[in-house]
Design an enzyme around this catalytic site. Sequence first.
Site, PDB file in Angstrom:
ATOM      1  N   TYR A 189       0.774  -1.237   0.000  1.00 31.89           N
ATOM      2  CA  TYR A 189       0.000   0.000   0.000  1.00 31.89           C
ATOM      3  C   TYR A 189       0.804   1.284   0.000  1.00 31.89           C
ATOM      4  CZ  TYR A 189      -4.250  -2.639   0.649  1.00 31.89           C
ATOM      5  OH  TYR A 189      -5.305  -3.482   0.464  1.00 31.89           O
ATOM      6  N   ILE A 190       1.928   1.274   0.666  1.00 36.97           N
ATOM      7  CA  ILE A 190       2.695   2.513   0.761  1.00 36.97           C
ATOM      8  C   ILE A 190       3.625   2.615  -0.443  1.00 36.97           C
ATOM      9  CG2 ILE A 190       4.412   3.757   2.104  1.00 36.97           C
ATOM     10  CD1 ILE A 190       3.187   2.228   4.575  1.00 36.97           C
TER      11      ILE A 190
END
Length: 792
Positions: free
Chosen positions: A750-751
């Site tokens: 996600y990051i």
Amino acid sequence: MNISDDEVPLNRSARAKSSVIKDEDSDMDMGDKPPSASSVSDDDYDEEAPIKKRAASVSPAARKKSKAILDDDDFDDVPLSQTTQALKPKVTKKEPKAKAPKKEPKDTLKKEPKDTLKKEPKAKAAPKVKKEVKEVKKEPKAKDDGTPAPEDNDTYKWWESNDLDGEIKWTTLEHSGVIFPPPYKALPKRVKLLYNGQPVTLPPAAEEVAGFFGALVETDHGKNPVFQQNFFKDFQEVLKEAGGCDIEITDFAKMDFSKMFAYFEEKREEKKTTTSAEKKKIKEEKDTLEAPYKTCLLDGRKEFVGNFRVEPPGLFRGRGAHPKTGKLKKRVQPEDIVLNLGKEAPVPKPPRGHKWGEIRHDNTVAWLAMWRENVLGGVKYVRFAANSSLKGISDFKKFEKARELKLHIEKVRVDYRQKLKSDLMLERQMAVCTYLIDVFALRAGGEKTDEEADTVGCCSLRFEHVSLKPPNTVVFDFLGKDSIRYYQEVEVDQQVFKNLRIFKKAPKKPGDDLFDRVDPSILNKHLQNYMPGLTAKVFRTYNATKVMQDQLNLIPNEGSVNEKLVAFNAANRTVAILCNHQRTIPKTHEAGVAKIQEKIQEMVWQKIRLKKLMLVKDLTLKQKRKGYFEEINDLTKEDERAVHKYVIAKEIEKVQKKFEKDNIKLKEAKQPLLSKEELKTKLDKIRELKKEYTKEASSGKPIDLHPNDTVEKLEARVEKLEERIKTTCLQLKDKEDNSQVALGTSKLNYIDPRLTVMFSRKFNVPIEKLFTKTLRDKFDWAIQSADEHWTF
DNA sequence: CATTTCACTTAGAACTCTACCA
DNA sequence: TGGTAGAGTTCTAAGTGAAATG
């Protein structure tokens, strides 16, 4: 005026309740809407509920149907089409960029080649060639630039190429196929299943299945009745097929796997004792065997393969309350396997006496092999490794898509806030869904069958998953992906709260869908209007990285690398919490926490003792430094006793362990053993100590072990202890905070890795501290392309 | 269209390795 | 110096979403 067809007939039946509804509504819509519209629509909402409810309580399939009808009608609605029209110009403007399949003449063009592709491989050639031209463009580039030979892949930096689009994933592909698990080896004769206390000789096929269970008897799976029954049914079938055995096995409860279990344990112990030299040799052999499968040739470049091992047979370990958990996952045969490779590529040899199921040459997909699994009927793929160019490209695209959302998020938010008050049920539900997905990072939530665990996401939330506490608090409590619980008590926008109340209004009841008019495909279709490629999951990526960036921006660029690392992990944790990434608390957690707490208590006690000793040496200090000595009475008698007990217990254990260990050593060296007497003397000494502690507790005067120590020396020791207490407390807090939170998932998926690279550069934290080796390989593109100025 | 299938990402559990500590 | 907790890696289940299908 806004009444849709389906809603009219319902009105009649609902009339009786309309007054109640009006009350609620009046406080809700006042002022914002033309009064006539609001009252009409409110009535409508109320009446819709019964339909859904009926549908929902029948069956998932029936639910869908009724939904569909309602939705259709909504689409036909005049006001709706008007509102969407307002959005359309935008979409068409952006159209050229996106090759998103829309309902347009294009579509048919596109479909045709694909259809032919699948059905008659030969027809493939024609459309492919066209696309290949595109692709080929970048190939010569890589080849021309690169050094001559096979090492091309090291120098191939796809992220420096500007043409990453295209249906075609590769032009040539060569690989070695898959590795099969070793065939089953029968257990030694002495290791048998017991049935009703009697040893049973099973045919190997059945013994294998029994063994699968035998290995799990002590686990949660083995103790799960559903798992047991599913296993048992499949076991009986296998046994029957294999010709049965001397005893008829009809009752799971009479099966005793303890002999098998003990044998597996034995094997495991044995494995532990293998020397490192042996281990090394085994590993080397394994490596040479696997080497050909680890890599493949993609467009002439060497790339890593991910899971080249075919999954071994076993018992299906479903997560949560999965109805099929425990079923037998059958052994996969070469005949079950489809290989996908280039037309010119040599076909790897199947195992002796076997044939491959199929050889395919589909260059629009990124898998090398595939088979169908028997439990859920799903497909399993062999794919490229995470550090491969294809995976890297799609990862890159994912983050770029999320970045693109920055440009549209304002519009999306303004829109859904406004539509929270729409006259159309569909729009209101869609608005609330979008809100929940945006604000709480919920997943889309597709339909599930009753063959699967009952988990939900946003669109599939049901009545019972959301409770409302006026004025605007919502409690979410449901099982999400992997049956991980999502429990949040949160405050929401007032209008969201009101809408949720409407969506829950009687006669809706537990079991009914909260959003009966929305499903992910409807929602996603709507989202495409804001931005091509915008879907529910993009919000998770966007918000995760956004939160991470905001958190990183709060970190002061100062202090040690370690301190910065702690701050980074704290930021990472906020993201993990947002995404509800959990892990099961390690079995050792509670004991670990208790141990640290005891350690802290002991240090506090030691510190107080030292302070008391200081006073013994110089009583005047008490007046001179009041604050410093205030804490000497902090420890209650009870606490003190607890510490004593703990310290003594620790000492005793230490002495005993040492005694045993020494004796083992002496025995090996054939020396005379230490006598029990010797142990006793040592233990007696500890008992003395205990007495002294007791005395100390009553007198309040600590024993002075080093009478020569000066006050200064004591103070220095106090300081050291304080330091240690502080770090241990931090460690404890960290442990508690992290016990249920998994940081890895957000870092992996996600990051945006470029953000992490930016942090590494700007804060001078070596990237090795932030990304493990695997992650560095996977995110090489980010490491090489981002700098300290990069922003999401 | 609604449903099913396919291909891909995302996820925690399980296993393996390693660094640290008594 | 071996035992272990935690880090890191592997495994495969469980999602999402688009395209194919009937």
